[in-house]
Write a protein that holds these residues in place. Structure first.
Motif, short mmCIF file in Angstrom:
data_model
loop_
_atom_site.label_atom_id
_atom_site.label_comp_id
_atom_site.label_asym_id
_atom_site.label_seq_id
_atom_site.Cartn_x
_atom_site.Cartn_y
_atom_site.Cartn_z
N GLN A 230 7.81 -0.48 -8.55
CA GLN A 230 8.20 -0.09 -7.45
C GLN A 230 7.13 -0.30 -6.35
O GLN A 230 7.25 -0.85 -5.16
CB GLN A 230 8.87 1.28 -7.25
N LEU A 231 5.88 -0.01 -6.38
CA LEU A 231 4.81 -0.14 -5.49
C LEU A 231 4.50 -1.65 -5.23
O LEU A 231 4.19 -2.09 -4.16
CB LEU A 231 3.53 0.56 -6.01
N ALA A 232 4.74 -2.56 -6.33
CA ALA A 232 4.38 -3.74 -6.16
C ALA A 232 5.19 -4.50 -5.26
O ALA A 232 4.90 -5.22 -4.41
CB ALA A 232 4.45 -4.64 -7.67
N TRP A 233 6.66 -4.08 -5.28
CA TRP A 233 7.41 -4.82 -4.37
C TRP A 233 7.46 -4.19 -3.13
O TRP A 233 7.70 -4.48 -1.96
CB TRP A 233 9.14 -4.53 -4.68
N THR A 234 7.19 -2.69 -3.00
CA THR A 234 7.18 -2.18 -1.60
C THR A 234 5.96 -2.61 -0.95
O THR A 234 6.26 -2.56 0.35
CB THR A 234 7.07 -0.52 -1.99
N THR A 235 4.81 -2.71 -1.61
CA THR A 235 3.79 -3.23 -0.91
C THR A 235 4.02 -4.60 -0.13
O THR A 235 3.62 -5.16 0.92
CB THR A 235 2.49 -3.09 -1.48
N LEU A 236 4.67 -5.41 -0.94
CA LEU A 236 5.05 -6.96 -0.53
C LEU A 236 5.79 -6.71 1.01
O LEU A 236 5.66 -7.38 1.78
CB LEU A 236 5.93 -7.55 -1.35
N ALA A 237 6.67 -5.73 0.84
CA ALA A 237 7.49 -5.45 2.06
C ALA A 237 6.79 -4.91 3.28
O ALA A 237 6.74 -5.40 4.29
CB ALA A 237 8.81 -4.70 1.80
N THR A 238 5.85 -3.90 3.01
CA THR A 238 5.29 -3.03 3.90
C THR A 238 4.08 -4.14 4.52
O THR A 238 3.84 -4.22 5.66
CB THR A 238 4.57 -2.10 3.53
N LEU A 239 3.45 -4.95 3.62
CA LEU A 239 2.54 -6.12 4.22
C LEU A 239 3.40 -6.97 5.28
O LEU A 239 2.73 -7.29 6.48
CB LEU A 239 2.00 -6.91 3.06
N MET A 240 4.51 -7.31 4.96
CA MET A 240 5.30 -8.20 6.09
C MET A 240 5.56 -7.59 7.14
O MET A 240 5.49 -7.98 8.19
CB MET A 240 6.47 -8.97 5.22
N LEU A 241 5.94 -6.33 6.76
CA LEU A 241 6.44 -5.51 8.20
C LEU A 241 5.37 -5.13 8.95
O LEU A 241 5.44 -5.10 10.41
CB LEU A 241 7.21 -4.24 7.70
N THR A 242 4.21 -4.83 8.35
CA THR A 242 3.09 -4.40 9.17
C THR A 242 2.57 -5.56 9.95
O THR A 242 2.06 -5.52 11.31
CB THR A 242 1.81 -3.96 8.35
N ASP A 243 2.38 -6.80 9.53
CA ASP A 243 1.99 -8.09 10.06
C ASP A 243 2.83 -8.40 11.30
O ASP A 243 2.61 -8.92 12.26
CB ASP A 243 1.90 -9.08 8.91
#
Length: 260
Positions: A230-243
């Motif tokens: 779950q963290l693997a996918w969540t962090t992909l999303a948060t990295l894109m959203l943060t950027d």
């Protein structure tokens, strides 16, 4: 074929699978998810602009650390020991290769792209298209054994990202500060839930009773490890959203919501 599904002792079934459900859907969604991140991250890494908001101290994680003289003033939190870079080299090139290596060699991502991209196998009871299997003993898969070394670099980058997030609070508190902080917390969760981290904490201990501190750390990391997917996918999303948020504020498309 004399190996795999065509081995002499395997049942002779001409159909690739007898399953009638939508077994192809999970591999498809995985491919789409990974492709979305690769395209977005690749485009943003080479864009070379809208990565720094000087007024609020927001630096996107895709450009951190920014160490060259090509970086915008103020975005180089650790100085500029490197000269100006040509446009074909991303400003975050110091950390990006190691973070990419950390993700590519991650135990969860291996399972994900082995099944979806390489279809080895794509799903249970579905024949894979490969006639042989050599494991992770040859190039390029032998590089997977370097995962623990990529993990060490990922730890350093997580500390840098934490510093970037903390620095934004010196300009006050805005939505961007909270976005950066949320992202770095989740990145720490993904990094520390790594299987290599769990092994480092207590994987080689023969007697937990003799190492109570490491046993406690191993226990906590094991609880995180359950959520590694779950963290693997969540962090992909948060990295894109943060950027994306930093890019929109930096470009003037939106204004940062300020609290203090």
């Amino acid at each position: 074929m004399t190996s795999g599904v065509g081995a002499p002792r395997r049942a002779r079934i001409s159909a690739r699978t007898l399953r009638t459900d939508r077994w192809w859907l999970p591999p498809l969604l995985t491919n789409l998810g990974l492709l979305t991140f690769v395209v977005y991250a690749g485009a943003r890494s080479f864009m070379g602009k809208w990565y720094w908001v000087e007024e609020y101290g927001y630096l996107t994680p895709f450009y951190s650390p920014c160490l060259s003289e090509s970086c915008l003033p103020g975005s180089s939190h650790f100085g500029t020991p490197l000269p100006e870079l040509p446009g074909w080299i991303p400003l975050g090139f110091v950390a990006l290769p190691f973070l990419l290596g950390f993700r590519l060699t991650c135990y969860y991502y291996r399972k994900a792209y082995y099944r979806s991209v390489w279809q080895s196998p794509p799903a249970c009871a579905v024949a894979e298209p490969h006639g042989s299997y050599s494991g992770e003993t040859r190039l390029p898969l032998i590089v997977q054994n370097a995962h623990r070394y990529f993990f060490y670099v990922a730890l350093v980058v997580s500390v840098i990202n934490t510093y970037d997030a903390a620095l934004s609070f010196t300009h006050g508190v805005g939505l961007g500060s909270l976005v950066l902080t949320t992202n770095v917390i989740l990145l720490w969760g993904y990094t520390l839930s790594c299987h290599s981290c769990r092994h480092i904490a207590g994987g080689r201990l023969k007697h937990f009773s003799k190492h109570p501190v490491r046993y406690r750390a191993w226990t906590l990391i094991s609880k995180l490890n359950v959520r590694h997917m779950q963290l693997a996918w969540t962090t992909l999303a948060t990295l894109m959203l943060t950027d994306l948020y930093v890019m929109l504020v930096a470009s003037g498309a939106i204004s940062d919501l300020r609290f203090f």
